[in-house]
Scaffold this active site. Structure first.
Site, PDB file in Angstrom:
ATOM      1  N   GLU A 635      31.085  48.116  10.614  1.00  0.00           N
ATOM      2  CA  GLU A 635      29.778  49.237  10.674  1.00  0.00           C
ATOM      3  C   GLU A 635      28.965  49.434  11.811  1.00  0.00           C
ATOM      4  OE1 GLU A 635      27.687  47.829   7.149  1.00  0.00           O
ATOM      5  OE2 GLU A 635      27.985  45.943   7.576  1.00  0.00           O
ATOM      6  N   CYS A 706      34.839  51.124   2.396  1.00  0.00           N
ATOM      7  CA  CYS A 706      33.836  50.993   1.145  1.00  0.00           C
ATOM      8  C   CYS A 706      32.505  51.598   1.461  1.00  0.00           C
ATOM      9  CB  CYS A 706      33.732  49.614   0.911  1.00  0.00           C
ATOM     10  SG  CYS A 706      33.061  48.443   2.330  1.00  0.00           S
TER      11      CYS A 706
END
Ligand code: PEP
Ligand code: MG
Length: 780
Positions: A635, A706
């Site tokens: 991320e 996700c």
């Protein structure tokens, strides 16, 4: 004709357009009236409006003053085609003399436009999505002045709003296609109305726009969650009436005691008895003679009840904070919490705070994750916030619970009275306040459609997630609270791809100890009976703050002391959490996930702490999970670059696109001002996601996406086509995604992704993917 200053021309035309809307019957009628008016005011022979079809690629002539009537509805061009298509593609005014000699000119014989010698095209758009083009043409060769272009741009802006609103109203009126129309409308309105903040007037009642965070249509009374009142807002008052202040205090104490009993019960049901015990301590403080006598003494000394309370609470907090014993030090936070709730009741705001007695639509200026965690979700029909963005954590929690939510609804608070009737249309991004009976009637039907659609989707709960040609896809749930487990199971999730462990920490008054955490994780793992649960270690910081763990003030918290950085700097807290996860891992398949990793050092440091945690448990003779697959969140852009090396350290990757997008594009995920830059379909984003998918496949590592982007069908299409086969999303999106998969052949997704990866701007990417999606509907 007397000439009018051009700015006035713009303004008076706008006023006249507003009047026209009231007289028009439908969108085509409105457009026809507008082109006639604009042609007259701008003194041009032609004014035409082209609108984008539902495929988001085709511009169709919808109204014209001056071109042949036969051409209306028939002449079409693609974005980028001809001068009109060029204005839509480049998103700025195109002004040309002798258009026939321009290389991009395209001739349509139906229009008879060869007679015209100047062209001005201004794009219509909704934020970043093109809607159409307004075109002026004149017989004489004319150079449009900058002031005229600016006036027409203002008019174009207003026409854009009209188009959006009219399409919405039209679609409500046209009810023939029932549930298939509903699905299209959901997509279309979500795309075109996203992020609009302008209010529209609807026959005297108000309709406000916002950004859809979770779709659905609900109606009910407004529950206003008032601003949190702080002690710093309390000033001493002169000439207080002691007797009256004493009565105020007693009243507020009584209310606060009752609320605390409610809170205790609710938290016991939703979290655990241990978590609820904090409210028991609060009750004891509320009964404590010493505390109460001090407040009463301050009132007798001539202070108002709020000021007396502030003084005593401040003294307590200061005294607790100085204590050696960590347990007593933590009581400062309890004192603050009680003080805040008492204060709210003293000044008459307590009814609205975190205590919803009947079902309604929760309206807040801003919703904090901790509030979301302690609210009674059964009573929340929908959520509306003034601030906040789609990817803020409070909204993520609402999504996980499947609560329709609209964010960024500017000015909603000042227009609302408590209990005002509302209709929240979180399909099209509209909130109606005091809706008139006609709107209520329409929405009753729409609500019924929604319910029907939900029951249709329920059929997918127990079906296997696979493309229409049999490619298996795994759909897991993102969860935060124990109560999310039931929602995830209800929606057919295959375990948990992301358990945000910070959420239960937020709902508490202090750090849970190892056993508390173990019990919590165990409950979740056992809830999924054999399905894997990916537990992510604490990811606090950014917009996730714990009431009892105040980080230092930072100018830039998302780039600051966040997530694994906090864990690695607080080894005891980190090790305790890892021990609890290892202990819980004995009860079912658990995977361990480290957030915000930017390089190898952090993973190695995390592994060291994990080894310490294992050693501690072994020393104590406590059973620990033997094998715990390890993963890192991808991320941070640096982690994408380091993916091949990180792959050698771990078993799987979790693609955290919520953060990856904000860090890649330098666009804060919570800041509405940069919302348009926060774009999941930016070509740079697609490229890095593709790169990570390739690395994971090449290295034989698991990959689960996700981030929130996976639950939007248009994004899902390209992600699947890129090779991602495991997704974790808010559970209510799972049946929808299965339904999409069931009509999507893998080869179509692959081709769509291949093509998307060659495109260099997100408008074209979005248009391309939308076209592929709509072709699926057609082929049904
Ligand atoms: C993400 O960043 O995509 C993610 C899933 O984590 P969070 O939203 O909790 O930051
Ligand atoms: Mg993240």
């Amino acid at each position: 004709m007397a000439t009018r200053p051009t700015e006035r021309l713009g303004v008076t035309t706008l006023e006249d357009i507003s009047a026209l809307i009231l007289q028009s019957h439908d969108l085509d009628d409105t457009l026809k009236n507008i082109v006639t008016l604009v042609a007259k005011r701008m003194r041009t022979e032609v004014c035409s409006i082209y609108l984008l079809d539902e495929d988001d690629c085709t511009l169709r002539l919808r109204a014209s003053k001056g071109l042949s009537r036969r051409a209306i509805g028939k002449v079409t061009l693609q974005i980028g085609e001809g001068l009109t298509g060029m204005a839509a593609q480049e998103r700025h005014a195109v002004t040309i003399q002798e258009p026939q000699s321009h290389p991009r000119y395209r001739y349509f014989k139906e229009t008879g436009e060869e007679r015209f010698h100047s062209f001005l095209g201004i794009p219509l758009f909704d934020r970043k999505h093109p809607l159409g083009v307004i075109v002026l043409q004149t017989k004489e060769t004319r150079l449009f002045s900058p002031a005229e272009i600016s006036a027409l741009s203002t008019i174009a802006f207003q026409i854009s709003s009209i188009v959006i609103n009219a399409r919405l109203l039209d679609s409500i009126r046209l009810k023939e296609e029932e549930s298939s129309r509903f699905a299209r409308e959901l997509e279309h309105t979500r795309k075109s109305l996203l992020s609009r903040e302008t209010a529209l007037q609807d026959s005297g009642e108000t309709a406000l726009r916002g950004t859809v965070a979770y779709p659905g249509v609900v109606s009910g009374p407004a529950h206003l969650l008032d601003e949190r009142l702080g002690f710093s807002d309390i000033l001493d008052e002169e000439h207080v009436e002691v007797e009256r202040e004493m009565q105020r205090l007693e009243g507020a104490l009584e209310k606060t005691r009752i609320q605390t009993i409610f809170l205790e019960k609710r938290v016991a049901e939703r979290l655990s008895q241990d978590d609820a015990s904090i409210f028991h301590t609060h009750l004891m403080i509320l009964e404590d003679r010493g505390f109460l006598d001090k407040v009463r003494r301050e009132i007798s000394g001539g202070h108002s009840a709020p000021y007396a309370l502030k003084k005593v609470v401040d003294d307590y907090i200061e005294a607790f904070a100085r204590m050696e014993d960590p347990y007593l030090r933590e009581r400062a936070a309890d004192m603050e919490d009680i003080g805040r709730r008492l204060l709210a009741n003293l000044v008459g705001q307590g009814e609205h705070l975190l205590h919803l007695k009947t079902p309604g639509i929760l309206v807040a200026r801003e919703l904090l994750p901790s509030e979301m965690a302690s609210l009674d979700h059964e009573q929340i029909l929908g959520i509306v916030t003034e601030a906040g963005e789609k990817n803020s954590h409070a909204v993520i929690m609402a999504k996980a619970m499947g609560i329709p939510a609209l964010v960024g609804v500017k000015g909603v608070f000042k227009r609302l009275a408590p209990d005002a009737p509302l209709i929240l249309d979180a399909n099209s991004g509209c909130l109606y306040i005091n809706p008139p009976p006609t709107v209520v009637e329409e929405y009753r039907r729409l609500e019924a459609d929604c319910d029907r659609e939900l029951s249709r989707l329920e059929e997918f709960r127990d079906t296997v997630a696979a493309t229409s040609d049999g490619e298996r896809v795994v759909l897991r749930a993102n969860i935060g609270l124990v109560s999310d487990v039931a929602v995830a199971l209800r929606n057919g999730a295959e375990g948990v791809g992301l358990y945000r462990t910070e959420f239960p920490y937020m709902a508490r008054g202090s750090f849970p100890d190892r056993d508390d955490q173990y019990q919590l994780y165990r409950k979740v793992i056992e809830g999924f009976a054999g399905q894997p649960v990916t537990i992510r270690t604490l990811d606090i910081g950014g917009d996730k703050v714990l009431p009892y763990f105040t980080p230092p003030r930072e100018d830039n918290p998302f780039m600051g002391w966040r997530s694994v950085r906090v864990s690695l700097d607080n080894r005891d807290i980190f090790r305790t959490q890892l021990e609890a996860i290892l202990m819980a891992g004995v009860h079912g398949p658990v995977k361990l996930l480290f957030p915000m990793i930017s390089g190898l050092e952090e993973v190695r440091a995390c592994k060291l702490v994990l080894a310490e945690a294992r050693a501690n448990l072994a020393r104590e003779g406590i059973a620990a999970a033997e094998r715990l697959p390890l993963g890192v969140m991808i991320e941070v852009p640096a982690a994408v670059q380091m993916a091949p090396q990180l792959a050698r350290e771990v078993d799987f990757f979790a693609l955290g696109t919520n953060d990856l997008i904000q860090y890649m594009l330098a666009a804060d995920r919570n800041n509405p001002l940069v919302n348009k830059y926060y774009d999941p379909l930016h070509p740079a984003i697609l490229r890095v996601l593709h790169e990570v998918a390739e690395v994971a496949n090449r290295e034989g590592k698991g990959l689960c996406l996700c981030g929130e982007m996976g639950s939007d069908p248009i994004n899902f299409l390209v992600l699947l086509g890129m090779g991602i086969r495991e997704f974790s999303m808010p559970a209510p999106f799972i049946p929808r995604t299965k339904a999409l998969l069931a009509r999507l052949p893998l080869k179509v997704a692959r081709k769509a992704a291949r093509e998307a990866l060659t495109l260099v701007d997100s408008i074209s990417i979005r248009a391309h993917l939308a076209k592929v999606l709509s072709s699926l509907d057609r082929d049904l």
